[in-house]
Design a protein around this motif. Structure first.
Motif, PDB file in Angstrom:
ATOM      1  N   THR A  64       0.795  -1.217   0.000  1.00  0.00           N
ATOM      2  CA  THR A  64       0.000   0.000   0.000  1.00  0.00           C
ATOM      3  C   THR A  64       0.833   1.276   0.000  1.00  0.00           C
ATOM      4  O   THR A  64       0.355   2.313  -0.432  1.00  0.00           O
ATOM      5  CB  THR A  64      -0.946   0.037   1.217  1.00  0.00           C
ATOM      6  OG1 THR A  64      -0.169  -0.086   2.411  1.00  0.00           O
ATOM      7  CG2 THR A  64      -1.960  -1.100   1.136  1.00  0.00           C
ATOM      8  N   ARG A  65       2.050   1.209   0.507  1.00  0.00           N
ATOM      9  CA  ARG A  65       2.903   2.387   0.580  1.00  0.00           C
ATOM     10  C   ARG A  65       4.353   1.893   0.670  1.00  0.00           C
ATOM     11  O   ARG A  65       4.640   0.948   1.388  1.00  0.00           O
ATOM     12  CB  ARG A  65       2.548   3.201   1.823  1.00  0.00           C
ATOM     13  CG  ARG A  65       3.261   4.521   1.923  1.00  0.00           C
ATOM     14  CD  ARG A  65       2.721   5.378   3.070  1.00  0.00           C
ATOM     15  NE  ARG A  65       1.459   5.991   2.658  1.00  0.00           N
ATOM     16  CZ  ARG A  65       0.270   5.701   3.196  1.00  0.00           C
ATOM     17  NH1 ARG A  65       0.155   4.814   4.162  1.00  0.00           N
ATOM     18  NH2 ARG A  65      -0.824   6.294   2.770  1.00  0.00           N
ATOM     19  N   THR A  68       0.155  -6.110  10.943  1.00  0.00           N
ATOM     20  CA  THR A  68       0.251  -4.685  10.663  1.00  0.00           C
ATOM     21  C   THR A  68       1.725  -4.346  10.480  1.00  0.00           C
ATOM     22  O   THR A  68       2.558  -4.749  11.297  1.00  0.00           O
ATOM     23  CB  THR A  68      -0.340  -3.851  11.820  1.00  0.00           C
ATOM     24  OG1 THR A  68      -1.705  -4.223  11.989  1.00  0.00           O
ATOM     25  CG2 THR A  68      -0.234  -2.369  11.540  1.00  0.00           C
ATOM     26  N   ARG A 100       4.214  -0.966   9.643  1.00  0.00           N
ATOM     27  CA  ARG A 100       4.256   0.488   9.557  1.00  0.00           C
ATOM     28  C   ARG A 100       5.702   0.953   9.403  1.00  0.00           C
ATOM     29  O   ARG A 100       6.612   0.314   9.912  1.00  0.00           O
ATOM     30  CB  ARG A 100       3.646   1.121  10.815  1.00  0.00           C
ATOM     31  CG  ARG A 100       2.190   0.723  11.026  1.00  0.00           C
ATOM     32  CD  ARG A 100       1.603   1.287  12.301  1.00  0.00           C
ATOM     33  NE  ARG A 100       1.571   2.744  12.328  1.00  0.00           N
ATOM     34  CZ  ARG A 100       0.682   3.506  11.705  1.00  0.00           C
ATOM     35  NH1 ARG A 100      -0.270   2.941  11.001  1.00  0.00           N
ATOM     36  NH2 ARG A 100       0.715   4.815  11.801  1.00  0.00           N
ATOM     37  N   SER A 101       5.846   2.084   8.735  1.00  0.00           N
ATOM     38  CA  SER A 101       7.142   2.746   8.644  1.00  0.00           C
ATOM     39  C   SER A 101       6.870   4.241   8.571  1.00  0.00           C
ATOM     40  O   SER A 101       5.937   4.665   7.874  1.00  0.00           O
ATOM     41  CB  SER A 101       7.917   2.273   7.410  1.00  0.00           C
ATOM     42  OG  SER A 101       9.206   2.862   7.383  1.00  0.00           O
ATOM     43  N   ALA A 102       7.653   5.010   9.284  1.00  0.00           N
ATOM     44  CA  ALA A 102       7.488   6.466   9.337  1.00  0.00           C
ATOM     45  C   ALA A 102       6.057   6.845   9.710  1.00  0.00           C
ATOM     46  O   ALA A 102       5.491   7.799   9.179  1.00  0.00           O
ATOM     47  CB  ALA A 102       7.904   7.102   8.018  1.00  0.00           C
ATOM     48  N   GLY A 103       5.456   6.056  10.597  1.00  0.00           N
ATOM     49  CA  GLY A 103       4.127   6.367  11.095  1.00  0.00           C
ATOM     50  C   GLY A 103       2.977   6.026  10.173  1.00  0.00           C
ATOM     51  O   GLY A 103       1.830   6.339  10.470  1.00  0.00           O
ATOM     52  N   GLN A 104       3.268   5.342   9.058  1.00  0.00           N
ATOM     53  CA  GLN A 104       2.207   5.007   8.110  1.00  0.00           C
ATOM     54  C   GLN A 104       2.228   3.511   7.792  1.00  0.00           C
ATOM     55  O   GLN A 104       3.289   2.890   7.745  1.00  0.00           O
ATOM     56  CB  GLN A 104       2.385   5.790   6.825  1.00  0.00           C
ATOM     57  CG  GLN A 104       2.274   7.289   7.022  1.00  0.00           C
ATOM     58  CD  GLN A 104       2.292   8.017   5.704  1.00  0.00           C
ATOM     59  OE1 GLN A 104       3.073   7.700   4.817  1.00  0.00           O
ATOM     60  NE2 GLN A 104       1.417   8.998   5.568  1.00  0.00           N
ATOM     61  N   GLY A 105       1.034   2.985   7.523  1.00  0.00           N
ATOM     62  CA  GLY A 105       0.929   1.584   7.125  1.00  0.00           C
ATOM     63  C   GLY A 105       1.578   1.366   5.769  1.00  0.00           C
ATOM     64  O   GLY A 105       1.445   2.198   4.869  1.00  0.00           O
ATOM     65  N   VAL A 106       2.290   0.259   5.621  1.00  0.00           N
ATOM     66  CA  VAL A 106       2.959  -0.042   4.353  1.00  0.00           C
ATOM     67  C   VAL A 106       2.453  -1.329   3.711  1.00  0.00           C
ATOM     68  O   VAL A 106       2.766  -1.598   2.550  1.00  0.00           O
ATOM     69  CB  VAL A 106       4.498  -0.084   4.516  1.00  0.00           C
ATOM     70  CG1 VAL A 106       5.025   1.292   4.899  1.00  0.00           C
ATOM     71  CG2 VAL A 106       4.937  -1.132   5.536  1.00  0.00           C
TER      72      VAL A 106
END
Length: 139
Positions: free
Chosen positions: A86-87, A119, A121-127
């Motif tokens: 997703t990111r 779950t 996450r990296s840099a505060g966002q889901g990846v």
């Protein structure tokens, strides 16, 4: 080793934080054969619209698998693992990146398998989106 009889729906897996540096991306590229320049060339990454060099999606997925196999104690217990990318995980030159992984037992199935939601996450966002694994645990 985790046993099926000991697991309950809602149980939380031990969290995992994995730091990534550019050197990790180089090693992964060598192991996987994926030498796409978005994983090592800042200029190329910028030319295609990325903020910086990014980690390989399959590396991120492998880290999700590592969360699960660390919990089961047996890599052979994994019957299925799936994710949506997703990111991207942006791996900056000096700071690198950290991938934070967590998991939860979503279901115990009649066939002795357990479904785990993951779950990342990296840099505060889901990846990763829809990340899950199905594992067969000993009774």
């Amino acid at each position: 080793m985790v046993r099926f009889s000991e697991v309950q729906t809602g149980d939380v897996l031990p969290a995992l934080e994995v730091p990534l540096r550019r050197s990790d991306l180089v090693r992964y590229a060598g192991a996987s054969g994926d030498f796409n320049p978005i994983h090592y060339d800042e200029r190329f990454a910028a030319e295609v619209g990325l903020p910086d060099v990014i980690a390989h999606g399959m590396l991120t997925m492998a880290l999700a698998g590592r969360l699960v196999t660390g919990w089961t104690g047996d890599p052979g217990a994994v019957r299925h693992c799936g994710v949506r990318f997703t990111r991207p995980v942006v791996v900056e030159h000096d700071e690198g990146a950290v991938v934070e992984l967590s998991g939860k037992v979503a279901a115990k199935n009649d066939d002795g398998t357990v479904r785990v939601t993951i779950t990342a996450r990296s840099a505060g966002q889901g990846v990763l989106g829809g990340a899950s694994a199905t594992v067969l645990l000993p009774e």
